[in-house]
Design a protein around this motif. Structure first.
Motif, PDB file in Angstrom:
ATOM      1  N   TRP A 194      -6.405  20.267   8.629  1.00  0.00           N
ATOM      2  CA  TRP A 194      -7.411  19.441   8.881  1.00  0.00           C
ATOM      3  C   TRP A 194      -7.118  18.132   7.868  1.00  0.00           C
ATOM      4  O   TRP A 194      -6.827  18.650   6.923  1.00  0.00           O
ATOM      5  N   TYR A 195      -7.470  17.148   9.036  1.00  0.00           N
ATOM      6  CA  TYR A 195      -7.654  15.976   7.952  1.00  0.00           C
ATOM      7  C   TYR A 195      -8.422  15.639   7.489  1.00  0.00           C
ATOM      8  O   TYR A 195      -9.679  15.900   8.118  1.00  0.00           O
ATOM      9  N   LEU A 196      -8.628  14.749   6.142  1.00  0.00           N
ATOM     10  CA  LEU A 196     -10.164  14.808   5.818  1.00  0.00           C
ATOM     11  C   LEU A 196     -10.779  13.118   6.724  1.00  0.00           C
ATOM     12  O   LEU A 196     -10.078  12.665   7.142  1.00  0.00           O
ATOM     13  N   PRO A 197     -12.029  13.253   5.876  1.00  0.00           N
ATOM     14  CA  PRO A 197     -12.358  12.448   7.371  1.00  0.00           C
ATOM     15  C   PRO A 197     -12.562  10.712   5.494  1.00  0.00           C
ATOM     16  O   PRO A 197     -11.776  10.482   5.014  1.00  0.00           O
ATOM     17  N   PRO A 198     -12.960   9.814   6.957  1.00  0.00           N
ATOM     18  CA  PRO A 198     -12.399   8.642   6.123  1.00  0.00           C
ATOM     19  C   PRO A 198     -12.979   7.866   5.904  1.00  0.00           C
ATOM     20  O   PRO A 198     -12.419   7.175   4.604  1.00  0.00           O
ATOM     21  N   ARG A 199     -14.569   8.581   4.523  1.00  0.00           N
ATOM     22  CA  ARG A 199     -15.252   7.556   3.792  1.00  0.00           C
ATOM     23  C   ARG A 199     -14.236   8.344   2.698  1.00  0.00           C
ATOM     24  O   ARG A 199     -14.662   7.937   1.394  1.00  0.00           O
ATOM     25  N   GLU A 200     -13.022  10.107   2.547  1.00  0.00           N
ATOM     26  CA  GLU A 200     -13.055  10.439   1.671  1.00  0.00           C
ATOM     27  C   GLU A 200     -11.190  10.216   1.521  1.00  0.00           C
ATOM     28  O   GLU A 200     -10.724  10.309   1.155  1.00  0.00           O
ATOM     29  N   ASP A 201     -10.394   9.125   2.613  1.00  0.00           N
ATOM     30  CA  ASP A 201      -9.281   9.069   3.029  1.00  0.00           C
ATOM     31  C   ASP A 201      -9.709   7.435   3.470  1.00  0.00           C
ATOM     32  O   ASP A 201      -9.933   7.620   5.068  1.00  0.00           O
ATOM     33  N   VAL A 202      -8.693   6.682   2.823  1.00  0.00           N
ATOM     34  CA  VAL A 202      -8.406   5.507   3.326  1.00  0.00           C
ATOM     35  C   VAL A 202      -7.176   5.474   4.643  1.00  0.00           C
ATOM     36  O   VAL A 202      -7.782   4.464   5.310  1.00  0.00           O
ATOM     37  N   HIS A 226       0.318  -1.034  -0.121  1.00  0.00           N
ATOM     38  CA  HIS A 226      -0.556   0.027   0.049  1.00  0.00           C
ATOM     39  C   HIS A 226       0.655   0.887   0.185  1.00  0.00           C
ATOM     40  O   HIS A 226       2.346   1.516   0.339  1.00  0.00           O
ATOM     41  N   LYS A 227       0.913   2.126  -1.401  1.00  0.00           N
ATOM     42  CA  LYS A 227       1.330   3.838  -0.504  1.00  0.00           C
ATOM     43  C   LYS A 227       0.104   4.399  -1.260  1.00  0.00           C
ATOM     44  O   LYS A 227      -0.827   4.374  -2.452  1.00  0.00           O
ATOM     45  N   PRO A 228       0.523   6.145  -1.346  1.00  0.00           N
ATOM     46  CA  PRO A 228       0.976   6.013  -0.061  1.00  0.00           C
ATOM     47  C   PRO A 228       0.079   6.436   1.714  1.00  0.00           C
ATOM     48  O   PRO A 228      -0.948   5.471   1.731  1.00  0.00           O
ATOM     49  N   TRP A 229       0.701   6.550   2.396  1.00  0.00           N
ATOM     50  CA  TRP A 229       0.862   5.934   3.808  1.00  0.00           C
ATOM     51  C   TRP A 229       0.143   7.526   4.736  1.00  0.00           C
ATOM     52  O   TRP A 229      -0.583   7.225   5.969  1.00  0.00           O
ATOM     53  N   SER A 230       0.541   8.963   3.735  1.00  0.00           N
ATOM     54  CA  SER A 230       0.078  10.232   4.842  1.00  0.00           C
ATOM     55  C   SER A 230      -1.090   9.854   4.496  1.00  0.00           C
ATOM     56  O   SER A 230      -1.866  10.194   3.440  1.00  0.00           O
ATOM     57  N   ARG A 231      -2.125  10.860   5.822  1.00  0.00           N
ATOM     58  CA  ARG A 231      -2.928  11.443   5.261  1.00  0.00           C
ATOM     59  C   ARG A 231      -2.876  12.722   4.337  1.00  0.00           C
ATOM     60  O   ARG A 231      -2.860  13.090   4.975  1.00  0.00           O
ATOM     61  N   LYS A 232      -4.374  12.865   3.752  1.00  0.00           N
ATOM     62  CA  LYS A 232      -4.816  13.744   3.429  1.00  0.00           C
ATOM     63  C   LYS A 232      -5.194  14.794   3.665  1.00  0.00           C
ATOM     64  O   LYS A 232      -5.823  14.745   5.352  1.00  0.00           O
ATOM     65  N   GLN A 233      -4.982  15.977   3.655  1.00  0.00           N
ATOM     66  CA  GLN A 233      -5.409  17.025   4.382  1.00  0.00           C
ATOM     67  C   GLN A 233      -5.867  18.324   3.870  1.00  0.00           C
ATOM     68  O   GLN A 233      -6.145  18.089   2.217  1.00  0.00           O
ATOM     69  N   ALA A 234      -7.183  19.541   4.281  1.00  0.00           N
ATOM     70  CA  ALA A 234      -7.791  20.226   3.855  1.00  0.00           C
ATOM     71  C   ALA A 234      -8.052  21.272   4.573  1.00  0.00           C
ATOM     72  O   ALA A 234      -7.705  21.393   5.407  1.00  0.00           O
ATOM     73  N   PRO A 235      -8.273  22.358   3.341  1.00  0.00           N
ATOM     74  CA  PRO A 235      -8.026  23.785   4.799  1.00  0.00           C
ATOM     75  C   PRO A 235      -9.611  23.904   5.474  1.00  0.00           C
ATOM     76  O   PRO A 235     -10.199  23.134   5.324  1.00  0.00           O
ATOM     77  N   GLY A 236      -8.390  24.256   6.647  1.00  0.00           N
ATOM     78  CA  GLY A 236      -9.624  24.259   7.839  1.00  0.00           C
ATOM     79  C   GLY A 236     -11.582  25.332   7.673  1.00  0.00           C
ATOM     80  O   GLY A 236     -11.317  26.203   6.930  1.00  0.00           O
ATOM     81  N   PRO A 237     -11.534  25.369   8.619  1.00  0.00           N
ATOM     82  CA  PRO A 237     -12.999  26.806   7.995  1.00  0.00           C
ATOM     83  C   PRO A 237     -12.964  27.895   7.957  1.00  0.00           C
ATOM     84  O   PRO A 237     -13.523  28.897   7.356  1.00  0.00           O
ATOM     85  N   ASN A 238     -11.725  28.619   8.074  1.00  0.00           N
ATOM     86  CA  ASN A 238     -10.655  29.384   8.581  1.00  0.00           C
ATOM     87  C   ASN A 238      -9.584  29.507   7.499  1.00  0.00           C
ATOM     88  O   ASN A 238      -8.861  30.889   7.570  1.00  0.00           O
TER      89      ASN A 238
END
Length: 314
Positions: A136-144, A119-131
């Motif tokens: 801020w990391y994406l929820p599980p349904r958007e990032d395995v 499995h690759k990559p192992w890093s979690r996907k980030q997304a800009p926060g409310p401000n």
């Protein structure tokens, strides 16, 4: 031949006739109804109507309305006070994203836990926060690669029920088995959390990752243990997880879970590795990074080996 006269019995008057007990007197209100057993108490319509009338008068009373308003206000303030004090120790709003999963995520995550080798990559996907801020990391349904609480919770419940079922098939089921198995699993998770938090404190890891991330990663090992118990029971004819088949499956699931933790927990225990372009994370010394790597290895392999072996033999 003379005919004998017929003899007619003469009625005899009995002086004392036994008196039957008469039913209790029926009131005029029950006689008006004309139905039901007279021994049974019948509801009185007049009394019911009067009670509803009294209730309506009570609700129309200004004093009663003020008391009802005061009760509603007190209940509302009590609920707000309880929520504020509970959220001081545990924020339930942070738990909701961990259950934002889909069917495809669950399947891919189970496949990742059991087969993490390529499995690759192992890093979690980030997304800009409310401000617009980062981190801020994406929820599980958007990032395995994001941890969730759905699979760990269901895995623990399945492990407890499976252990109880096997005990029943062996004729050793008792009501205490269910509570004992659940308590053992809970104690193992708590001990793991204490070990992780102590290691983070001693190594000076001030990562902003929440405690729920660590709890989720601790629960993924129950997936491998369920597979080990089921395969060993089927292969050994219900004789337990012993034998070469049981040890082979246990070794595989243990190594797969250890590699999964090694790769997944790097963003928690090795936060400086996520920033290679220079910054505050680069100030950590190489010796401290080596200590953190050793702690991550010890937790992923040594600690998991002890707990997985203990739980599969319970």
């Amino acid at each position: 031949m003379a005919t004998l006269p017929l003899h007619h019995p003469v009625p005899q008057h009995v002086s004392s006739v036994p008196q039957l007990r008469s039913p209790p007197p029926v009131s005029s209100q029950s006689q008006q109804g004309g139905y039901g057993n007279p021994y049974q108490h019948q509801p009185q319509h007049g009394a019911t109507g009067s009670s509803w009338g009294q209730y309506g008068q009570f609700m129309n009373d200004p004093t009663a309305q003020v008391a009802a308003q005061f009760g509603q206000t007190a209940f509302k303030h009590g609920q707000e006070y309880l929520e504020q004090n509970v959220n001081r120790w545990f924020n339930f709003a942070t738990l909701k994203p961990y259950f934002q999963v889909t069917n495809s995520y669950v399947i891919n995550k189970l496949f990742l836990v059991l087969f993490p080798w390529r499995h690759k990559p192992w890093s979690r996907k980030q997304a800009p926060g409310p401000n617009g801020q980062d981190g801020w990391y994406l929820p599980p349904r958007e990032d395995v690669n994001s941890p969730d609480m759905y699979i760990p919770v269901m895995a623990v419940v399945t492990y407890v029920l499976l252990s109880t079922l096997i005990a029943g098939l062996r004729g050793k089921f008792q009501p205490e088995v269910l509570g004992k198995t659940a308590s053992t699993a809970l104690i193992v998770v708590i001990i793991e959390m204490l070990v992780l938090k102590l290691g983070c404190y001693l190594l000076g890891i001030s990562n902003q990752s929440q405690l729920l991330d660590l709890i989720a990663y601790s629960g993924y090992k129950f997936v491998g243990m369920i597979v080990t118990i089921v395969v060993a029971e089927v292969a050994n004819g219900g004789q337990g997880t012993g034998g070469w088949v049981g040890w082979a499956v246990f070794s595989y699931t243990f190594l797969a879970n250890s590699l999964f933790l090694m790769r997944s927990l790097k963003y928690v225990l090795l936060p400086e590795s996520a920033n290679n372009n220079g910054g505050p994370m680069q100030t950590d010394s190489r010796a401290k990074r080596s200590q953190r790597t050793q702690f991550l290895f010890a937790y992923s392999y040594l600690v998991q080996l002890v707990f997985m072996w203990m739980l599969t033999r319970a």
